[in-house]
Design an enzyme around this catalytic site. Sequence first.
Site, short mmCIF file in Angstrom:
data_model
loop_
_atom_site.label_atom_id
_atom_site.label_comp_id
_atom_site.label_asym_id
_atom_site.label_seq_id
_atom_site.Cartn_x
_atom_site.Cartn_y
_atom_site.Cartn_z
N ASN A 143 0.99 -1.14 -0.03
CA ASN A 143 0.17 -0.20 -0.04
C ASN A 143 0.86 1.17 -0.10
O ASN A 143 1.36 1.56 0.97
CB ASN A 143 -0.87 -0.20 1.32
N GLU A 149 -8.13 -1.81 5.43
CA GLU A 149 -7.99 -2.03 3.84
C GLU A 149 -6.96 -2.95 3.35
O GLU A 149 -6.94 -3.50 2.35
CB GLU A 149 -7.49 -0.54 3.40
N ARG A 202 -9.20 19.18 3.57
CA ARG A 202 -9.79 19.45 1.98
C ARG A 202 -11.25 20.28 2.10
O ARG A 202 -11.96 19.72 3.03
CB ARG A 202 -10.00 18.08 1.13
N HIS A 248 -17.03 6.78 5.39
CA HIS A 248 -15.48 6.74 5.61
C HIS A 248 -15.02 8.06 5.97
O HIS A 248 -14.84 8.99 5.25
CB HIS A 248 -14.64 6.06 4.32
N GLY A 299 -12.10 9.71 7.41
CA GLY A 299 -10.81 9.72 8.00
C GLY A 299 -10.24 11.14 8.07
O GLY A 299 -10.99 12.22 8.14
N GLY A 304 -9.18 12.16 4.88
CA GLY A 304 -10.12 12.29 3.79
C GLY A 304 -11.40 11.49 4.10
O GLY A 304 -11.43 10.64 4.83
N HIS A 354 -11.56 5.74 -2.32
CA HIS A 354 -11.90 4.94 -1.07
C HIS A 354 -12.55 3.65 -1.29
O HIS A 354 -13.11 3.17 -0.29
CB HIS A 354 -12.72 5.77 0.04
N ARG A 356 -2.31 -1.84 -3.59
CA ARG A 356 -3.33 -0.65 -3.84
C ARG A 356 -3.00 0.13 -4.96
O ARG A 356 -1.84 0.73 -5.03
CB ARG A 356 -3.26 0.02 -2.58
P1 ADP Z 1 -6.54 8.56 6.90
O1 ADP Z 1 -7.53 9.22 6.02
O2 ADP Z 1 -5.00 9.54 6.90
O3 ADP Z 1 -6.11 7.18 6.88
P2 ADP Z 1 -7.52 7.92 9.42
O4 ADP Z 1 -8.59 7.18 9.21
O5 ADP Z 1 -6.36 7.34 10.33
O6 ADP Z 1 -6.94 8.86 8.39
O7 ADP Z 1 -8.04 9.14 10.41
C1 ADP Z 1 -7.30 10.03 10.93
C2 ADP Z 1 -8.28 11.15 11.68
O8 ADP Z 1 -9.07 10.51 12.65
C3 ADP Z 1 -7.27 12.09 12.37
O9 ADP Z 1 -7.04 13.18 11.80
C4 ADP Z 1 -8.33 12.66 13.43
O10 ADP Z 1 -9.10 13.64 12.97
C5 ADP Z 1 -9.39 11.35 13.51
N1 ADP Z 1 -9.36 10.72 14.92
C6 ADP Z 1 -8.68 9.63 15.02
N2 ADP Z 1 -8.75 9.05 16.37
C7 ADP Z 1 -9.59 10.28 17.25
C8 ADP Z 1 -10.51 10.09 18.29
N3 ADP Z 1 -9.96 9.36 19.26
N4 ADP Z 1 -11.47 11.32 18.46
C9 ADP Z 1 -11.66 11.82 17.29
N5 ADP Z 1 -11.16 11.97 16.13
C10 ADP Z 1 -10.08 11.07 15.98
#
Ligand code: ADP
Length: 410
Positions: A7, A391, A248, A215, A217, A219, A187, A99
């Site tokens: 990945n 993933e 974004r 999803h 994250g 993003g 995604h 990926r």
């Molecule tokens: P990516 O898109 O980089 O794979 P992730 O799925 O790991 O990202 O999500 C990252 C985001 O998740 C962080 O920027 C944060 O905003 C949020 N996050 C992670 N843990 C927590 C938490 N315990 N409470 C609130 N938000 C969280």
Amino acid sequence: MKILVMNAGSSSQKSCLYEISGETLPESPPAPLWEAQIDWTHQQNVAEMKIKTLQGTVLKQEVPFASRDPVIAQMLETLWTGDTQVIAAPSDIDLVGHRVVHGGHKYRDSTWITPEVKAEIADLATLAPVHNPVNLQGIESIEQMLSTIRQVAVFDTAFHARMPDAMALYPVPYEWSEKGIRRYGFHGTSHRYCAQRAAQILGQPLKDLRIVTCHLGNGCSLAAVRNGYSVNTTMGFTPLDGLMMGNRSGAVDPSILIYLMREAGYTADELDHTLNQESGLLGVSGVSNDLRLVMQAIAAGNSRAQLALEMYIQRLRQFIGSMIASLGGLDVLVFTAGVGENAPHIRAGACEAFAYMGLQVDPEKNASSPRDQDIATANSTVRVLVIHTQEDWAIAKECWELAQTTSPDR
Ligand code: ADP
């Protein structure tokens, strides 16, 4: 069967080795035998490599580098040499799954990698300039090291590639669509995994369920899933469209860009950077792209952080509503990724808007952010699941399924 997952991102390379024994896939995702991560950008010209095995051995190294290939080779060697060894020789690996971010409109499913597939991944780099070249580099590194191994491309766009034209095209001159200007969605590996896992958790056939997967994250995107495929999604021609995200903007009126170019002299590159890097939670709050830090700022009385959170939830509701309209109703709502799995107030805020249709979240279950569980009340008309997206496991699963039905043309 041992499957190596690659990945590759612009700033990191994640890899895992999974073992799938027996005739069927395991009920729950297994832990990988070996996991590796390389961070390319944390330090200039030094790759930070971390390896972890199922037995608990951890290896950390800092490797000066001029090109990525030798570092990837060094990472792979830890599979069969040294303290982190988990296989006797490279030939123990049966398949490598990559990926690949952009598969264009053509690739609707994962596919064996051939010279033609590689050429198309290279051509699609114009649509994914940051990701497709590094994905291709990963494929070529493996070819050089393990020349006879079978490789599979698992595309982020594939799950959305069956979206009907009425959903996928933009209302622009048709010739633009013929040139590839259309909605691709991203995604996809996560959305597909979560939809399949939701059906498995609920013990119902996937084809009978109308599912919206969120999803969330750094993003963020949603998918509307019917008959096991995405029929609508919030990301578009690029991953900038749709929901408000960490950095974004998501969807904005395109005339804003034209206005800023004409009236304020912005260049295309500046707008690209601002909308992709300096917008979203970070841009509105002025605090961070990380929701945890935005929440801390709210607790300290920061009103722009509060505004950013409210906008995030409003847009999430708005787009969930549009996904429900594409499905003609909703059976299951899934929350996944960093925010989706860990932020109860975001889930509660989003779900509140759908109380009118009988969707009810159990506040206690929601507050505990359980993994792979239903947090809806018993009498809710919609099941609401929190699913831990996996993933890399999903890529391994895709490879295994492809190998059950076909073999590569050599
Ligand atoms: P990516 O898109 O980089 O794979 P992730 O799925 O790991 O990202 O999500 C990252 C985001 O998740 C962080 O920027 C944060 O905003 C949020 N996050 C992670 N843990 C927590 C938490 N315990 N409470 C609130 N938000 C969280």
